[in-house]
Design a protein around this motif. Structure first.
Motif, mmCIF file in Angstrom:
data_model
loop_
_atom_site.group_PDB
_atom_site.id
_atom_site.type_symbol
_atom_site.label_atom_id
_atom_site.label_comp_id
_atom_site.label_asym_id
_atom_site.label_seq_id
_atom_site.Cartn_x
_atom_site.Cartn_y
_atom_site.Cartn_z
ATOM 1 N N GLU A 119 31.871 47.653 23.156
ATOM 2 C CA GLU A 119 30.672 47.229 22.439
ATOM 3 C C GLU A 119 30.094 45.940 23.002
ATOM 4 O O GLU A 119 28.867 45.788 23.128
ATOM 5 C CB GLU A 119 30.994 47.052 20.958
ATOM 6 C CG GLU A 119 29.792 46.811 20.066
ATOM 7 C CD GLU A 119 28.852 47.997 19.982
ATOM 8 O OE1 GLU A 119 27.631 47.773 19.769
ATOM 9 O OE2 GLU A 119 29.309 49.151 20.143
ATOM 10 N N LEU A 120 30.974 45.010 23.378
ATOM 11 C CA LEU A 120 30.524 43.706 23.872
ATOM 12 C C LEU A 120 30.515 43.618 25.397
ATOM 13 O O LEU A 120 30.163 42.581 25.950
ATOM 14 C CB LEU A 120 31.402 42.608 23.291
ATOM 15 C CG LEU A 120 31.376 42.500 21.759
ATOM 16 C CD1 LEU A 120 32.276 41.366 21.286
ATOM 17 C CD2 LEU A 120 29.958 42.292 21.249
ATOM 18 N N LYS A 121 30.915 44.702 26.054
ATOM 19 C CA LYS A 121 30.953 44.733 27.528
ATOM 20 C C LYS A 121 31.732 43.546 28.075
ATOM 21 O O LYS A 121 31.337 42.879 29.029
ATOM 22 C CB LYS A 121 29.527 44.753 28.113
ATOM 23 C CG LYS A 121 28.620 45.807 27.521
ATOM 24 C CD LYS A 121 29.221 47.200 27.637
ATOM 25 C CE LYS A 121 28.326 48.258 26.960
ATOM 26 N NZ LYS A 121 29.012 49.564 26.814
ATOM 27 N N SER A 122 32.876 43.295 27.450
ATOM 28 C CA SER A 122 33.716 42.164 27.826
ATOM 29 C C SER A 122 35.159 42.478 27.488
ATOM 30 O O SER A 122 35.443 43.020 26.415
ATOM 31 C CB SER A 122 33.281 40.906 27.071
ATOM 32 O OG SER A 122 34.260 39.880 27.183
ATOM 33 N N THR A 123 36.073 42.135 28.382
ATOM 34 C CA THR A 123 37.493 42.284 28.077
ATOM 35 C C THR A 123 38.100 40.981 27.575
ATOM 36 O O THR A 123 39.286 40.932 27.272
ATOM 37 C CB THR A 123 38.273 42.757 29.324
ATOM 38 O OG1 THR A 123 38.062 41.823 30.390
ATOM 39 C CG2 THR A 123 37.826 44.143 29.753
#
Length: 412
Positions: free
Chosen positions: A159-163
């Motif tokens: 959803e946030l395009k972040s790990t």
């Protein structure tokens, strides 16, 4: 990493001075309001969720900057007051571990089994995105807690395009997979080993009882037996109560417990005809160390006198009331409190958040997993030994010393 150097010789403090200083620190901490209290709602989908960053002073000068970290609880009954309490506890736990990391907690008021839960979770992630550390805020991101499942890490990161927004991720996403690896349970087993050896005994001679065979309890079984200890009692409703294993857990049943296959474990237990007792009887057995790894508040003034093992190491959060801890100390039962013993999860989270290696490299080398386990063993062993040295020298309950260590880390 900032590390406490707290010894009696360096403190040069009397019992009265210790008590006075602890009171000053306690008063200061209890009077502090949370740095951030946030309630987010979306009436269109029936979402209500919370983020609390209680305090970030311990993180000043650390690699993450001003940052509070804790897991994400999911429950239909959770409210803001509960999240504030949990964030306060995380502040103490993170500081007691000697981490440059403040405390926070997040929560979604929902049933994770409902069909619309993924939509609510993803919406929650979007609504709190601006306060994440990676976006300039003080909220360290999401993680595992009651009600959580591995899919939540995938939803948040997608959803946030972040790990960077979720800790405890699979290794191929740069994570430590700390639930699967049982890193919190490793810390609890290390705590027991340290306490036993501090008392001049051998872990290889120790018999233990473990209450609860969830992620924490099964990991304690795994690592305590690897350290040479013997598990003679385990308890969980899914295996029919408390089960007694004379001579220790058979390897076949131990393997099923470690892999969370309690259905097969129960089949082997029933087939073997092992003696069973009531569910809570596991706490009252004549063993060397008892591990309460299930629910909170299972040992209080009503049953504390029934505890007879010389060591009690808290795997669950708040399994003992403070008055019960004091009672056990008075009876010469050594207690390692939860906020010292079960810090392996937050240590792994810190490693994951501060790691500079790529997800691809981590998938190949499992470097974050290895570093998390090594740091958990090192840090928790040091902290338990330090806590017990001070407790013995000043005749103070270890839980009181642990709290002093945490508050000193926050305010120094």
């Amino acid at each position: 990493m900032k590390q406490q150097e707290l010894t009696i010789s360096e403190l040069n403090i009397s019992r009265k001075d210790f008590d006075d200083e602890l009171l000053r620190l306690e008063t200061k901490f209890e009077s502090m309001p949370p740095e951030l209290e946030l309630t987010v709602r979306d009436p269109e989908i029936g979402l209500e969720a919370y983020v609390v960053v209680f305090n970030t002073l311990a993180s000043v000068g650390g690699p993450l900057g001003r940052c509070g970290k804790g897991g994400t609880r999911i429950s239909p009954t959770v409210d803001l007051n509960e999240v504030v309490m949990l964030a306060r506890s995380m502040t103490l736990k993170n500081a007691a571990a000697g981490l440059p990391l403040g405390g926070s907690k997040s929560a979604i008021k929902a049933d994770p089994a409902q069909k619309d839960f993924e939509q609510k979770y993803r919406r929650f992630c979007q609504l709190v995105k601006p306060i994440l550390v990676e976006n300039g805020g003080t909220f360290g991101g999401f993680g595992f807690d009651i009600g959580a499942s591995p899919s939540h890490a995938l939803w948040a990161c997608d959803e946030l395009k972040s790990t960077r927004c979720f800790t405890g991720k699979p290794v191929d996403m740069g994570g430590t997979d700390y639930d699967k690896e049982g890193i919190a349970g490793l810390g609890v087993a290390v705590s027991a080993r340290t306490a036993i050896e501090f008392s001049g005994q051998k872990t290889s001679d120790a018999k233990a009882a473990v209450q609860g065979l969830g992620a924490m309890g099964s990991a304690v079984v795994r690592y305590f037996t690897q350290f040479g200890g013997s598990i003679e009692y385990v308890s969980d409703p899914r295996i029919g109560g408390t089960v007694y294993f004379p001579g220790g857990l058979p390897q076949s049943i131990l393997d099923k417990i470690v892999t969370h296959d309690l259905v097969s474990a129960k089949e082997l237990i029933d087939k073997g005809g092992y003696e069973k007792k009531a569910l809570d009887e596991v706490l009252y057995q004549k063993v060397d160390v008892t591990f309460p790894c299930a629910l909170q508040h299972v040992i209080d003034d009503q049953n504390v006198e029934k505890i007879i093992s010389p060591f009690l190491v808290e795997g669950a959060n708040n399994p003992c009331s403070e008055s019960a801890r004091l009672n056990l100390h008075d009876r010469k039962i050594m207690v390692v409190p939860d906020f010292i013993a079960n810090a392996g999860g937050i240590i792994a989270a810190f490693v994951e958040m501060s790691s500079k290696i790529s997800p691809e490299e981590n998938a190949k080398t499992r470097k974050n997993v290895t570093q998390s386990k090594e740091l958990t063993e090192e840090r928790i062993s040091q902290n338990v030994q330090k806590m017990l040295q001070i407790a013995k020298s000043l005749d103070i309950p270890p839980s009181v010393v642990g709290r002093y260590m945490a508050l000193t880390q926050i305010f120094n």
